[in-house]
Design an enzyme around this catalytic site. Structure first.
Site, PDB file in Angstrom:
ATOM      1  CD  GLU A  93      -2.870  -1.170   2.351  1.00  0.00           C
ATOM      2  OE1 GLU A  93      -4.050  -1.467   2.113  1.00  0.00           O
ATOM      3  OE2 GLU A  93      -2.478  -0.914   3.497  1.00  0.00           O
ATOM      4  CB  CYS A 106       2.991   7.440   3.273  1.00  0.00           C
ATOM      5  SG  CYS A 106       3.500   6.242   4.501  1.00  0.00           S
ATOM      6  CB  CYS A 113       7.349  -5.229   8.707  1.00  0.00           C
ATOM      7  SG  CYS A 113       8.713  -4.347   9.507  1.00  0.00           S
ATOM      8  CB  CYS A 117       6.667  -2.661  16.190  1.00  0.00           C
ATOM      9  SG  CYS A 117       8.306  -2.113  15.663  1.00  0.00           S
ATOM     10  CB  CYS A 120       3.225  -1.983  13.804  1.00  0.00           C
ATOM     11  SG  CYS A 120       3.171  -1.593  12.043  1.00  0.00           S
ATOM     12  N   GLY A 162       6.808  -1.975   5.971  1.00  0.00           N
ATOM     13  CA  GLY A 162       8.195  -2.417   5.950  1.00  0.00           C
ATOM     14  C   GLY A 162       9.144  -1.514   6.684  1.00  0.00           C
ATOM     15  CD  GLU A 163      13.404  -0.218   9.644  1.00  0.00           C
ATOM     16  OE1 GLU A 163      12.520   0.169  10.429  1.00  0.00           O
ATOM     17  OE2 GLU A 163      14.308   0.538   9.212  1.00  0.00           O
ATOM     18  CB  SER A 215       9.632   4.375  15.198  1.00  0.00           C
ATOM     19  OG  SER A 215       9.193   4.730  13.913  1.00  0.00           O
ATOM     20  CB  CYS A 334       0.726   5.989  11.792  1.00  0.00           C
ATOM     21  SG  CYS A 334       1.157   7.596  11.181  1.00  0.00           S
TER      22      CYS A 334
HETATM   23  N1  SAH Z   1       9.455   0.690   9.950  1.00  0.00           N
HETATM   24  C1  SAH Z   1       9.655   2.114   9.889  1.00  0.00           C
HETATM   25  C2  SAH Z   1       8.707   2.772   8.937  1.00  0.00           C
HETATM   26  C3  SAH Z   1       7.243   2.703   9.343  1.00  0.00           C
HETATM   27  S1  SAH Z   1       6.748   4.258   9.894  1.00  0.00           S
HETATM   28  C4  SAH Z   1       9.549   2.682  11.298  1.00  0.00           C
HETATM   29  O1  SAH Z   1       9.200   1.961  12.207  1.00  0.00           O
HETATM   30  O2  SAH Z   1       9.869   3.851  11.488  1.00  0.00           O
HETATM   31  C5  SAH Z   1       5.269   3.927  10.729  1.00  0.00           C
HETATM   32  C6  SAH Z   1       5.152   4.745  11.990  1.00  0.00           C
HETATM   33  O3  SAH Z   1       3.873   4.458  12.565  1.00  0.00           O
HETATM   34  C7  SAH Z   1       6.193   4.370  13.025  1.00  0.00           C
HETATM   35  O4  SAH Z   1       6.626   5.528  13.683  1.00  0.00           O
HETATM   36  C8  SAH Z   1       5.406   3.509  14.010  1.00  0.00           C
HETATM   37  O5  SAH Z   1       5.947   3.607  15.312  1.00  0.00           O
HETATM   38  C9  SAH Z   1       4.025   4.099  13.909  1.00  0.00           C
HETATM   39  N2  SAH Z   1       2.946   3.148  14.197  1.00  0.00           N
HETATM   40  C10 SAH Z   1       2.951   1.811  13.995  1.00  0.00           C
HETATM   41  N3  SAH Z   1       1.776   1.286  14.353  1.00  0.00           N
HETATM   42  C11 SAH Z   1       0.996   2.316  14.787  1.00  0.00           C
HETATM   43  C12 SAH Z   1      -0.344   2.419  15.237  1.00  0.00           C
HETATM   44  N4  SAH Z   1      -1.130   1.346  15.311  1.00  0.00           N
HETATM   45  N5  SAH Z   1      -0.809   3.630  15.567  1.00  0.00           N
HETATM   46  C13 SAH Z   1      -0.032   4.730  15.444  1.00  0.00           C
HETATM   47  N6  SAH Z   1       1.223   4.692  14.996  1.00  0.00           N
HETATM   48  C14 SAH Z   1       1.739   3.499  14.676  1.00  0.00           C
END
Ligand code: SAH
Length: 348
Positions: A93, A106, A113, A117, A120, A162-163, A215, A334
């Site tokens: 996506e 984005c 991934c 986390c 997520c 993804g990361e 993050s 996010c």
């Molecule tokens: N993997 C990378 C890129 C993804 S960015 C990273 O972790 O930075 C996605 C962002 O959304 C990250 O800052 C993550 O901490 C945040 N995120 C993940 N799940 C979320 C959720 N359910 N609600 C709000 N933010 C979330």
């Protein structure tokens, strides 16, 4: 005869070498970049400054097709989410987020991934595969092609599925391609790579000349390791040291993302600890209220609690912004991206 290679996998120097190895003139690569990226012509026949013989040969050498859009969803706030077919039954996506003076895309860097986390949604879908540079460039072009002439993408954030630093070669190559003056000429200052904290690769973000987002999400190693297993490998002190180095070398502030999880990361003490941890780092803090998804095991704090957290940081003098929740009604916010089949609509 081998199958044509995707045009979008090539940087300009690579295309030049490739064409030369096929006995073609080097400057054809610039001509092709201009036709494809600047004029967005997707049919070799129309590239009138190339010889007829070369035009006829090109389809066997290079493929101009983009990832196909499977579905597009539009949120009540104008956010648009695209689901792309990237072949072999996989999809990713991308989310287009309008704001007053920006149009941010984005992009995803991987299908699924492996960072695991806990909060997520993408993490529930383990890593299926890493995207190629061309598939990342393809997300950009496919979305850009669908915009009306008066609109253009102003910012790119690697914050989709993804990361990015788990797939650095493709990510940085896609940035080079989009940055090429013969291509889109996209400014690196408008590109942000976000990482969950793969510390040894942060210097590559600095070298690439793009912005860094991290993050953080936890203020001590106990909490952060619980919600982000990568913290066991690279704990907070090492991560912030790498951020400091990036800030020193780039002269840029680092964006620290901080997800507010009810009763886990959202107390006033957490806000104070966050300030203490980061006050000597040139940074801005982006607080992201948790976006709920099925069976996550976490809750979004109340509006009052979110406000209290932000106000405490402001009172302490931190540079803090609350990331506006966009596209929640279409599962585009996010941490809500996935291509797994369970996508129950959510009541807001
Ligand atoms: N993997 C990378 C890129 C993804 S960015 C990273 O972790 O930075 C996605 C962002 O959304 C990250 O800052 C993550 O901490 C945040 N995120 C993940 N799940 C979320 C959720 N359910 N609600 C709000 N933010 C979330």
């Amino acid at each position: 005869m081998s199958a044509p290679q995707s045009f979008f996998e090539f940087t300009l120097p690579e295309l030049r070498d490739h064409l030369q190895s096929l006995g073609k003139e080097a400057f054809r690569s610039q001509q092709l970049f201009r036709w494809v990226y600047q004029m967005r012509v997707d049919d070799f026949e129309q590239m009138t400054n190339l010889s007829k013989a070369f035009r006829q040969e090109l389809p066997q050498l290079l493929d101009l097709s983009l990832p196909r859009v499977l579905t597009e969803a539009v949120s009540s706030d104008g956010t648009r989410k695209f689901l792309f077919d990237v072949g072999d039954g996989q999809s990713v996506e991308s989310v287009l987020i309008p704001s007053k003076d920006r149009l941010t895309l984005c992009v995803s860097s991987e299908v699924g991934c492996n960072m695991a986390c806990k909060f997520c949604y993408t993490a529930k879908q383990k890593l299926k595969r890493r995207l190629s540079a061309g598939e990342i460039v393809g997300q950009f072009l496919a979305v850009a092609d669908r915009l009306p002439p008066e609109q253009r993408i102003t910012n790119i954030v690697f914050m989709g599925m993804g990361e990015p630093l788990d797939n650095p070669d493709a990510v940085f190559k896609s940035i080079e391609i989009l940055h090429s003056p013969w291509g889109v000429g996209f400014s690196k200052r408008k590109v942000t790579v976000s990482t969950s904290g793969i510390v040894p690769l942060i210097p590559r973000v600095t070298q690439a000349g793009v912005r860094l987002a991290v993050s953080l999400n936890g203020v001590n190693d106990e909490v952060r390791s619980r919600i982000m297993p990568i913290n066991k490998r690279w704990p907070i002190a090492e991560l912030l040291q790498a951020c400091r180095q990036h800030a020193d070398e780039s002269g840029d502030r680092v964006t620290l993302e901080y997800v507010l999880l009810k009763d886990v990361t959202d107390s006033i003490e957490d806000a104070r600890a966050l300030h203490r941890l980061t006050r000597s780092l040139p940074c801005k803090i982006n607080i992201i209220p948790f976006n709920e998804h099925p069976n996550s095991g976490f809750l979004r704090p109340s509006e009052a609690r979110i406000a209290r957290f932000q106000e405490e940081l402001m009172r302490l003098g931190a540079h803090v912004l609350r990331r506006k929740t966009m596209g929640r009604d279409i599962y585009a916010a996010c941490g809500q991206l996935t291509t797994a089949p369970i996508q129950t609509p959510i009541a807001l």
